[in-house]
Design an enzyme around this catalytic site. Structure first.
Site, PDB file in Angstrom:
ATOM      1  N   GLU A   1      -7.156   8.366   6.606  1.00 35.28           N
ATOM      2  CA  GLU A   1      -7.595   8.753   7.900  1.00 35.28           C
ATOM      3  C   GLU A   1      -7.946  10.749   7.686  1.00 35.28           C
ATOM      4  O   GLU A   1      -6.826  11.162   8.388  1.00 35.28           O
ATOM      5  CB  GLU A   1      -6.319   8.845   8.904  1.00 35.28           C
ATOM      6  CG  GLU A   1      -5.490   7.638   9.388  1.00 35.28           C
ATOM      7  CD  GLU A   1      -4.235   7.485  10.263  1.00 35.28           C
ATOM      8  OE1 GLU A   1      -3.999   8.549  10.374  1.00 35.28           O
ATOM      9  OE2 GLU A   1      -3.912   6.189  10.433  1.00 35.28           O
TER      10      GLU A   1
ATOM     11  N   ARG B   1       1.053  -1.909   0.032  1.00 35.35           N
ATOM     12  CA  ARG B   1       0.093  -0.115   0.193  1.00 35.35           C
ATOM     13  C   ARG B   1       0.833   0.965   0.309  1.00 35.35           C
ATOM     14  O   ARG B   1       1.904   1.204   0.816  1.00 35.35           O
ATOM     15  CB  ARG B   1      -1.082   0.117   1.082  1.00 35.35           C
ATOM     16  CG  ARG B   1      -1.232   1.393   1.775  1.00 35.35           C
ATOM     17  CD  ARG B   1      -3.089   0.797   2.589  1.00 35.35           C
ATOM     18  NE  ARG B   1      -3.134   2.445   2.608  1.00 35.35           N
ATOM     19  CZ  ARG B   1      -3.223   3.390   4.036  1.00 35.35           C
ATOM     20  NH1 ARG B   1      -3.186   2.705   4.654  1.00 35.35           N
ATOM     21  NH2 ARG B   1      -3.687   4.555   3.712  1.00 35.35           N
TER      22      ARG B   1
ATOM     23  N   ASN C   1      -7.217   1.763  10.325  1.00 38.79           N
ATOM     24  CA  ASN C   1      -5.896   1.557  10.404  1.00 38.79           C
ATOM     25  C   ASN C   1      -6.486   1.631  12.632  1.00 38.79           C
ATOM     26  O   ASN C   1      -6.360   2.449  12.929  1.00 38.79           O
ATOM     27  CB  ASN C   1      -5.724   2.755  10.533  1.00 38.79           C
ATOM     28  CG  ASN C   1      -4.502   3.068   9.027  1.00 38.79           C
ATOM     29  OD1 ASN C   1      -4.744   2.151   8.085  1.00 38.79           O
ATOM     30  ND2 ASN C   1      -4.408   4.309   8.629  1.00 38.79           N
TER      31      ASN C   1
ATOM     32  N   HIS D   1      -2.523  11.239   1.216  1.00 39.04           N
ATOM     33  CA  HIS D   1      -2.654  10.738   3.030  1.00 39.04           C
ATOM     34  C   HIS D   1      -1.736  12.086   2.690  1.00 39.04           C
ATOM     35  O   HIS D   1      -0.347  11.921   2.813  1.00 39.04           O
ATOM     36  CB  HIS D   1      -0.807   8.840   2.927  1.00 39.04           C
ATOM     37  CG  HIS D   1      -1.066   8.386   3.797  1.00 39.04           C
ATOM     38  ND1 HIS D   1      -0.969   7.847   4.225  1.00 39.04           N
ATOM     39  CD2 HIS D   1      -0.741   9.685   4.746  1.00 39.04           C
ATOM     40  CE1 HIS D   1      -0.716   6.883   5.276  1.00 39.04           C
ATOM     41  NE2 HIS D   1      -0.221   8.375   5.756  1.00 39.04           N
TER      42      HIS D   1
ATOM     43  N   GLU E   1      -2.940   0.136   8.573  1.00 42.25           N
ATOM     44  CA  GLU E   1      -2.118  -0.013   9.180  1.00 42.25           C
ATOM     45  C   GLU E   1      -2.373  -0.568  10.484  1.00 42.25           C
ATOM     46  O   GLU E   1      -3.264  -0.341  11.034  1.00 42.25           O
ATOM     47  CB  GLU E   1      -2.387   1.919   9.198  1.00 42.25           C
ATOM     48  CG  GLU E   1      -1.759   2.126   7.935  1.00 42.25           C
ATOM     49  CD  GLU E   1      -1.311   3.927   8.128  1.00 42.25           C
ATOM     50  OE1 GLU E   1      -0.639   3.971   9.144  1.00 42.25           O
ATOM     51  OE2 GLU E   1      -1.767   4.601   6.892  1.00 42.25           O
TER      52      GLU E   1
ATOM     53  N   TYR F   1      -3.668   1.766  16.104  1.00 39.20           N
ATOM     54  CA  TYR F   1      -2.777   1.413  16.606  1.00 39.20           C
ATOM     55  C   TYR F   1      -3.248   1.965  18.470  1.00 39.20           C
ATOM     56  O   TYR F   1      -2.335   0.832  19.180  1.00 39.20           O
ATOM     57  CB  TYR F   1      -2.245   3.358  16.583  1.00 39.20           C
ATOM     58  CG  TYR F   1      -1.561   2.828  15.217  1.00 39.20           C
ATOM     59  CD1 TYR F   1       0.038   2.574  15.082  1.00 39.20           C
ATOM     60  CD2 TYR F   1      -2.223   4.048  13.969  1.00 39.20           C
ATOM     61  CE1 TYR F   1       0.534   2.803  13.869  1.00 39.20           C
ATOM     62  CE2 TYR F   1      -1.646   3.732  12.765  1.00 39.20           C
ATOM     63  CZ  TYR F   1      -0.665   3.789  12.791  1.00 39.20           C
ATOM     64  OH  TYR F   1      -0.230   3.191  11.136  1.00 39.20           O
TER      65      TYR F   1
HETATM   66  O1  IFM Z   1       2.171   7.115   9.703  1.00 38.29           O
HETATM   67  C1  IFM Z   1       1.666   7.791  10.807  1.00 38.29           C
HETATM   68  C2  IFM Z   1       0.639   7.275   9.549  1.00 38.29           C
HETATM   69  O2  IFM Z   1       1.002   8.182   8.084  1.00 38.29           O
HETATM   70  C3  IFM Z   1      -0.942   7.556   9.174  1.00 38.29           C
HETATM   71  N1  IFM Z   1      -1.296   6.386  10.496  1.00 38.29           N
HETATM   72  C4  IFM Z   1      -0.229   6.529  11.623  1.00 38.29           C
HETATM   73  C5  IFM Z   1       1.126   6.600  11.283  1.00 38.29           C
HETATM   74  C6  IFM Z   1       1.630   6.137  12.448  1.00 38.29           C
HETATM   75  O3  IFM Z   1       1.713   7.652  13.741  1.00 38.29           O
END
Ligand code: IFM
Length: 470
Positions: free
Chosen positions: A186, A97, A315, A141, A373, A317
């Site tokens: 995002e 990607r 995504n 992005h 992600e 985290y």
């Molecule tokens: O690096 C970023 C990415 O560009 C978008 N999502 C989160 C990642 C980590 O912060």
């Protein structure tokens, strides 16, 4: 710097065991990939006709990025692309990607395509396909052409129409070979971090403008889906990537439950609902109205925004535990000291991913999900330099394994999750944090641009192979 380079074996801790390769719940046809984005890796910011984006302007503003870092060179991927694709091929994953730089493809954000800019992505796609790697193209992005910001940026409706034109230019050129398209990455970050918090480009602090940006990003997405579908022959797969918060209330008190509802509304449902259900959540609209903030919806917008999608990109985290703030309508994030953290100080909570995916499967059924992600920044230690150097990033390896296991659990609970892209293929420009925060599964020595696969990359390769029965 966050990287610790030591002579081979000096001070090396006793290696911790690698996570098990068996990940229950992930099928043989699961898609394994890695992800990057244009501004974070390409460099070459003023070459072959590219013009500045909001991130060039922002990152060259003194004091806004750690160490005053910027993306002028980054990983120099623009010049090293064939070598980077060979690296990908060595990892043997299914998909890659990447994002396209809008001002490289369409300088200034209007008018005809810059053929030299498009040529770069044309070559990238050909290199990937020649090596059996499926390209997944993200159109946006975060690198809005600066001229469009000067004209008002995402708070202006016209930016959505400019994005649709750009999408058509790209799809027209690459659509004969690229089958997987992501419109936006995002939009929460583009709108809220960029126009409300101001820690991302363009660095504005205006909540009303941020809410307008949310709506125009949605509109841009819907218009772009229409243009991609008319430019690209079937079978085409079109989706969008969100980073919805997985929110938990700190207690069962009415105030904390309401804080969680509000955080979920502004962090998740304000994105998911218009795109997947064709309406803004009434409670969010009401909350905004209480603040005298309106969503600038015009007749027909929601029909455009809610285009049928082939997949949803997620995504993930971290998750959020929230409580009511000191004043009515405010929420506060409650730290969870028992959770380990990454180098970003982000709490590690794989169960949050299971919960998020299960909830999306329940509340927004019928759209397959890909994790577009997931990954972690840690302070890596390099043992030995040069060709013999190695990076034993066990924390990152365990993080990836635990989150893949969380995806497996969500699938077993019924969520239709079909793939996982590790963020990121290589260390890169981590926005306001500059180069100190390393998310790569491949290490980049920025002084020499040498790439070295970390242990996490080799583990991911082996885990993918184990699941494909190889
Ligand atoms: O690096 C970023 C990415 O560009 C978008 N999502 C989160 C990642 C980590 O912060």
């Amino acid at each position: 710097m966050s990287i610790d380079v030591r002579p081979a074996d000096s001070g090396r801790p006793v290696p911790r065991p690698l996570p098990d390769l068996a990940l229950p719940g992930l099928p043989a046809d699961f898609v394994w990939g890695t992800a990057t984005s244009a501004y974070q890796i390409e460099g070459a910011v003023d070459i072959d006709g590219r013009t500045p984006s909001i991130w060039d302007t922002f990152s060259h503003t003194p004091g806004v990025i750690d160490n005053d870092d910027h993306g002028d060179v980054a990983c120099d991927h623009y010049h090293r692309m064939p070598q980077d694709v060979r690296l990908l091929a060595d990892l043997g994953l299914d998909a890659y990607r990447f994002s396209l730089s809008w001002p490289r493809v369409q300088p200034g954000g209007r008018g005809p395509a810059n053929e030299k800019g498009l040529d770069f992505y044309d070559r990238l796609v050909d290199e990937l396909l020649a090596k059996g790697i499926t390209p997944w193209a993200t159109l946006y992005h975060w690198d809005l052409p600066q001229e469009l910001e000067d004209a008002g940026g995402w708070p202006e409706r016209d930016t959505a129409h400019r994005f649709a034109d750009y999408a058509e230019l790209v799809a027209g050129r690459l659509g004969d070979r690229v089958r997987h398209w992501i419109t936006l990455n995002e939009p929460f970050c583009s709108a809220i971090l960029g126009y409300h918090i101001g820690c991302h480009a363009p660095g504005r602090k205006d909540f009303r403008a941020a809410v307008r940006a949310v709506h125009h990003l949605h509109l841009a997405h819907g218009l772009a889906v229409q243009r991609i579908r008319s430019a690209v022959p079937t079978p085409v797969q079109v989706g969008i990537t969100f980073n919805p918060s997985q929110v938990y209330a700190a207690s069962d008190s009415a105030a904390d439950l309401d804080a969680a509802r509000r955080a979920d509304g502004m962090g998740a449902r304000i994105y998911l609902d218009p795109v997947l259900r064709g309406q803004y959540p009434p409670d969010v609209v009401e909350d905004l109205a209480q603040l005298d903030v309106g969503v600038p919806v015009e007749a027909g917008d929601l029909d455009v925004i809610a285009q049928p999608l082939d997949f949803l990109g997620i995504n993930y985290y971290l998750s959020d535990v929230v409580a009511a703030g000191d004043e009515p309508g405010l929420t506060t994030r409650v730290p969870q000291p028992d959770r380990p953290v990454t180098a970003m100080s982000w709490e590690i909570h794989p169960q949050g991913l299971t919960d998020l995916l299960t909830r999306i499967g329940r509340d927004y059924p019928g759209t397959p999900v890909y994790i577009t992600e997931n990954g972690a920044a840690f302070d890596d230690s390099v043992y030995g330099t040069g060709a013999g150097g190695r990076i034993e990033d066990i924390d990152r390896t365990v993080y990836l394994a635990e989150h893949l296991a969380a995806v497996g659990r969500a699938r077993e609970a019924g969520a239709d999750v079909r793939g996982f892209f590790a963020w990121s293929l290589m260390d890169n420009f981590e926005w306001a944090y500059g180069y100190d925060k390393r998310f790569g599964i491949v290490h980049v020595d920025y002084a020499t641009q040498r790439r070295t696969p970390k242990q996490s990359a080799l583990w991911l390769r082996d885990a993918a192979n184990a699941h494909r029965g190889r």
